[in-house]
Enzyme design. Structure first.
Site, PDB file in Angstrom:
ATOM      1  N   GLN A   1       0.837  -1.199   0.000  1.00  0.00           N
ATOM      2  CA  GLN A   1       0.000   0.000   0.000  1.00  0.00           C
ATOM      3  C   GLN A   1       0.871   1.247   0.000  1.00  0.00           C
ATOM      4  OE1 GLN A   1      -2.306   2.729  -0.193  1.00  0.00           O
ATOM      5  NE2 GLN A   1      -3.662   1.039   0.369  1.00  0.00           N
TER       6      GLN A   1
ATOM      7  N   GLY B   1      -9.025   1.229  -0.587  1.00  0.00           N
ATOM      8  CA  GLY B   1     -10.068   1.474   0.409  1.00  0.00           C
ATOM      9  C   GLY B   1      -9.624   1.163   1.826  1.00  0.00           C
ATOM     10  N   GLU B   2      -8.319   1.324   2.106  1.00  0.00           N
ATOM     11  CA  GLU B   2      -7.838   0.957   3.430  1.00  0.00           C
ATOM     12  C   GLU B   2      -8.447   1.832   4.527  1.00  0.00           C
ATOM     13  OE1 GLU B   2      -3.751   0.187   6.003  1.00  0.00           O
ATOM     14  OE2 GLU B   2      -3.652   0.437   3.831  1.00  0.00           O
TER      15      GLU B   2
ATOM     16  N   ARG C   1     -11.461   3.106   4.620  1.00  0.00           N
ATOM     17  CA  ARG C   1     -12.808   2.586   4.892  1.00  0.00           C
ATOM     18  C   ARG C   1     -12.741   1.271   5.663  1.00  0.00           C
ATOM     19  NH1 ARG C   1     -14.370   2.492  -1.076  1.00  0.00           N
ATOM     20  NH2 ARG C   1     -12.255   3.307  -1.282  1.00  0.00           N
TER      21      ARG C   1
END
Length: 290
Positions: free
Chosen positions: A43, A86-87, A89
């Site tokens: 990420q 979408g980490e 979220r």
């Protein structure tokens, strides 16, 4: 007394114990247990503002997750998923006490996963300049991508990717200033040309200089440095024959760039001057005949 048997018990006995449910197929959106999703170690984004996370957590607690996250089937752990985008979220949903989260499941290779993770953050402008540069560099080093291929995948120009990667050559202290938004990418690009980038950066932050002021500061530092150097002994310019001058003119007209030919008895060098990375791209394209 006859013992009653549950309806369908014979069928499940024939089939054996109930098998775990099959994972949703790629391309579908499904509610996935949060504990079956693992973080993507590649990420590109590493910083999440606490106040933003608090606000998102409260929103999810009240309204739920309105936009699905993006995942792929985990390449090694059967029945689990790996997060692509979408980490925030995903983390906020855990903090809000949710047990499942809506997710779009995609089939992706490792390099496609990294490209998607970087692109999603770049589109949202949620990466710091250093995080963006590190993501591009990871694609180049780990997945044998060229700067041109990275630029195409990200929807950026090659010069944008090249300028971003150049920021990684700055001292760690300046990279930290970028991550903390004390400097912008424009400041950092200007500081790349400073004789002492860190000293110049500290001066920029202290005085709150704009990007244009920073560029002027770097030029002034260079001028001061040149003034402090001892004067070099001047040597007479090398005279070129008419054939060499004609060759320089022909090459310059063909490339649209200034070309210098230095010949010393049958050996020497050819210098092509460019003023922008786009011009360098054109030179490389012609040399490689692409």
């Amino acid at each position: 007394m006859v013992e009653k048997r549950g309806l369908g018990r014979g069928l499940s006995a024939l089939l054996g114990e109930a098998a775990p449910p099959l994972p949703p197929p790629p391309g579908s959106v499904a509610e996935i247990p949060i504990d079956r999703i693992q973080r993507f170690e590649g990420q590109p984004r590493s910083r999440f503002a606490p106040e933003e996370m608090d606000a998102l957590t409260e929103s999810i607690r009240v309204n739920g997750v309105l936009q699905p996250i993006l995942v792929r089937l985990h390449p090694f752990n059967e029945g689990e998923f790996e997060l692509i985008a979408g980490e925030r979220r995903w983390q906020a949903s855990q903090r809000a006490g949710l047990h499942v989260i809506p997710a779009l499941i995609r089939e992706m290779s490792d390099v496609q996963q990294l490209e998607a993770a970087i692109a999603e953050n770049v589109q949202r402008e949620s990466l710091t300049p250093i995080e963006e540069a590190a993501g591009y560099q990871r694609l180049i080093e780990q997945h044998d991508r060229t700067q041109a291929q990275v630029a195409e995948a990200m929807g950026k120009s090659r010069s944008h990717v090249a300028n971003a990667i150049r920021l990684l050559s700055l001292p760690p202290e300046i990279q930290t200033m970028l991550a903390e938004a004390r400097l912008t990418a424009g400041h950092a690009r200007a500081l790349l040309g400073a004789p002492d980038p860190l000293s110049a950066a500290l001066l920029v932050v202290e005085r709150g200089l704009s990007v244009r002021d920073t560029e002027a500061l770097v030029k002034r530092l260079h001028a001061d440095g040149e003034a402090d150097r001892p004067a070099r002994s001047s040597s007479p310019p090398v005279r070129k024959d008419t054939d060499t001058l004609a060759l320089e003119a022909d090459l310059s007209n063909t490339l649209g760039l200034r070309v210098e030919v230095s010949d010393k008895g049958g050996y020497g060098e050819v210098r092509v001057h460019y003023a922008a990375l786009e011009q360098l791209d054109e030179i490389c394209r012609r040399l490689s005949r692409r």
